[in-house]
Design a protein around this motif. Structure first.
Motif, PDB file in Angstrom:
ATOM      1  N   VAL A   1       0.867  -1.181   0.000  1.00 39.41           N
ATOM      2  CA  VAL A   1       0.000   0.000   0.000  1.00 39.41           C
ATOM      3  C   VAL A   1       0.905   1.232   0.000  1.00 39.41           C
ATOM      4  O   VAL A   1       1.648   1.465   0.959  1.00 39.41           O
ATOM      5  N   ALA A   2       0.866   1.989  -1.070  1.00 38.89           N
ATOM      6  CA  ALA A   2       1.746   3.141  -1.217  1.00 38.89           C
ATOM      7  C   ALA A   2       1.554   4.144  -0.079  1.00 38.89           C
ATOM      8  O   ALA A   2       0.424   4.454   0.313  1.00 38.89           O
ATOM      9  N   GLY A   3       2.678   4.619   0.466  1.00 36.10           N
ATOM     10  CA  GLY A   3       2.625   5.646   1.501  1.00 36.10           C
ATOM     11  C   GLY A   3       2.223   5.164   2.874  1.00 36.10           C
ATOM     12  O   GLY A   3       1.921   5.976   3.750  1.00 36.10           O
ATOM     13  N   SER A   4       2.232   3.845   3.104  1.00 34.25           N
ATOM     14  CA  SER A   4       1.751   3.302   4.390  1.00 34.25           C
ATOM     15  C   SER A   4       2.882   2.946   5.347  1.00 34.25           C
ATOM     16  O   SER A   4       2.672   2.235   6.339  1.00 34.25           O
ATOM     17  N   GLU A   5       4.108   3.411   5.067  1.00 35.66           N
ATOM     18  CA  GLU A   5       5.253   3.061   5.912  1.00 35.66           C
ATOM     19  C   GLU A   5       5.077   3.572   7.346  1.00 35.66           C
ATOM     20  O   GLU A   5       4.535   4.661   7.570  1.00 35.66           O
TER      21      GLU A   5
END
Length: 468
Positions: free
Chosen positions: A383-387
């Motif tokens: 999921v992009a940007g979920s770090e």
């Protein structure tokens, strides 16, 4: 009327068992075992037998147990299975014999694994084992007179089973083990609280009582090669050296102090007795927060070991959902009961060090599930940007093992798959005539009972090969 519910295993309470390494499952009483065996409806076409990789005559052993004839029950099991106390504890019967149980279509399946363990433990408590089953040797075979030599490499479940069956066929069997203790993954990989090592030793002693010569501290591929074995008079060789090569995540920080492969972590604890430190001088440093990556049985074992070694918080980090977890359901439930946290749909992308140079945390990335991959499970998609960051001071990577590469590398005639597994035919023979293989060295990390099934197949094939 047949009781619809399967007997419940007696266990230590979660609050007590997290304080010790004693066996969690306590076994059944005689009354419980007999009552459970009486639930068997004695099917005319017992599918449970076909569901068993070693083809135990399950209805007959259950019938003897229901009648209270425990000696006959264990003797019937040992006609096919030389490791019943082990199988009764760690084999996934719910996916094999119990899954095929016809009673399970309308009620809960018979607790076949629990009952196998009961009669095996009964035999041990008698302090004298039931007489060995009759030899499986073909009456027309001349093996008994010739005593041909067969070498078995590796004393894990595949090797122990092959050695036992070959001894019953009448061969002069030598079992080679690279470590100082026989048992393979049974002694270095599975914790004491799930499989006590005294149980493994009793089963190994039974194999030896069949006439098998156990040779430890001999590393085939280094100390001796397969070619050396044939030069020393062995007429056939079975390779069951297992999947001892750990898989790694391939992320930054994986080589920091405080990061373990599950192989190293569990070997230190189980084989080298780190859980008894300082009685045994093999400490394993566990901080307050441990993270275990993966969700198979090895991951559950690692997490529960970390908890018992003193970690205040232990977290399973898994990139898929609860549905896709490959561990046995009962082991997942026990881990949850013990307070293990589960962080799902999450994968680590980097491991960080603190000021001391040891692990201090991980960067994680959330996942969502896409289409199924080759394993049949839905593929995790980042999921992009979920770090985000997770604090931890110990990390155990339990994402799988590969076949041990030592023997294939020492024997160029041995053909292997690209991922390392030895290639065999439907009889278990490799690309070298007279050399057979089975278990994790062929399949990659699998189950104890599947390895035993491979050992049985190879033993029968070796007998056929040497008697033609």
């Amino acid at each position: 009327m047949t009781d619809v519910n399967k007997v419940k295993m007696n266990e230590q309470s979660p609050s007590e068992r997290v304080k010790n390494f004693n066996e969690v499952a306590l076994g059944l009483t005689k009354e419980q075992a007999v009552a459970e065996a009486k639930r068997c409806i004695q099917c005319k076409k017992p599918l449970c037998v076909k569901g068993c990789p070693v083809m135990i005559d399950i209805p007959v052993f259950l019938k003897f147990l229901a009648l209270g004839e425990f000696d006959k029950a264990i003797a019937k099991i040992k006609e096919k299975n030389s490791l019943p106390a082990i199988c009764g504890r760690v084999c996934p019967q719910e996916d094999q014999c119990e899954k095929a149980c016809i009673l399970g279509k309308k009620a809960q399946a018979i607790g076949i694994g629990y009952l196998e363990r009961f009669v095996a433990d009964y035999e041990m408590k008698q302090k004298s084992q039931i007489p060995n089953p009759k030899s499986q040797t073909n009456p027309k075979s001349k093996v008994q007179m010739t005593k041909q030599k067969v070498a078995v490499v590796g004393s894990g479940p595949a090797g122990l089973t092959a050695a036992a069956d070959l001894a019953k066929f009448g061969y002069d069997v030598t079992l080679f083990e690279s470590l100082s203790t026989a048992g393979g993954v049974l002694v270095y990989g599975i914790p004491e609280f799930r499989l006590p090592k005294k149980i493994v030793q009793i089963e190994v002693d039974y194999i030896k009582s069949l006439g098998v010569d156990l040779q430890v501290d001999i590393l085939i591929g280094k100390t001796l090669t397969i070619e050396d074995l044939f030069k020393n008079g062995y007429k056939a060789v079975f390779v069951g050296s297992g999947a001892g090569l750990p898989s790694f995540m391939g992320i930054p920080g994986e080589n920091l102090p405080g990061v373990y492969s599950a192989n190293e972590f569990l070997t230190r604890v189980n084989l080298m007795k780190a859980y008894k430190f300082p009685e045994y001088l093999t400490p394993v440093k566990i901080g307050g927060r441990a993270a275990v990556i993966g969700a198979g049985n090895v991951a559950m074992d690692s997490a529960r070991v970390a908890l018992r070694l003193g970690a205040k918080e232990v977290t399973i980090v898994y990139r898929r959902s609860r549905t896709e977890m490959p561990a046995r359901e009962e082991e997942i439930v026990r881990a949850q009961e013990e307070g293990i946290k589960f962080v799902l749909l999450t994968a680590p992308t980097e491991i960080f060090a603190g000021e001391s140079g040891r692990v201090s945390g991980m960067e994680c990335l959330k996942m969502e599930l896409g289409e199924p991959d080759q394993s049949g499970r839905r593929r995790p998609v980042p999921v992009a940007g979920s770090e985000y960051e997770m604090e931890c001071d110990t990390v155990v990577s339990a994402i799988g093992q590969s076949p041990n590469p030592l023997i294939p590398k020492s024997e160029p005639r041995l053909k292997t798959e690209k991922w390392g597994g030895i290639i065999i035919n439907d009889k278990g023979m490799t690309s070298i005539p007279g050399v057979y293989a089975g278990g994790d060295i062929v399949l990659g990390a699998a189950t104890v009972i599947s390895a035993m099934g491979a050992g049985k197949l190879a033993a029968a094939s070796i007998n056929e090969y040497l008697t033609k």
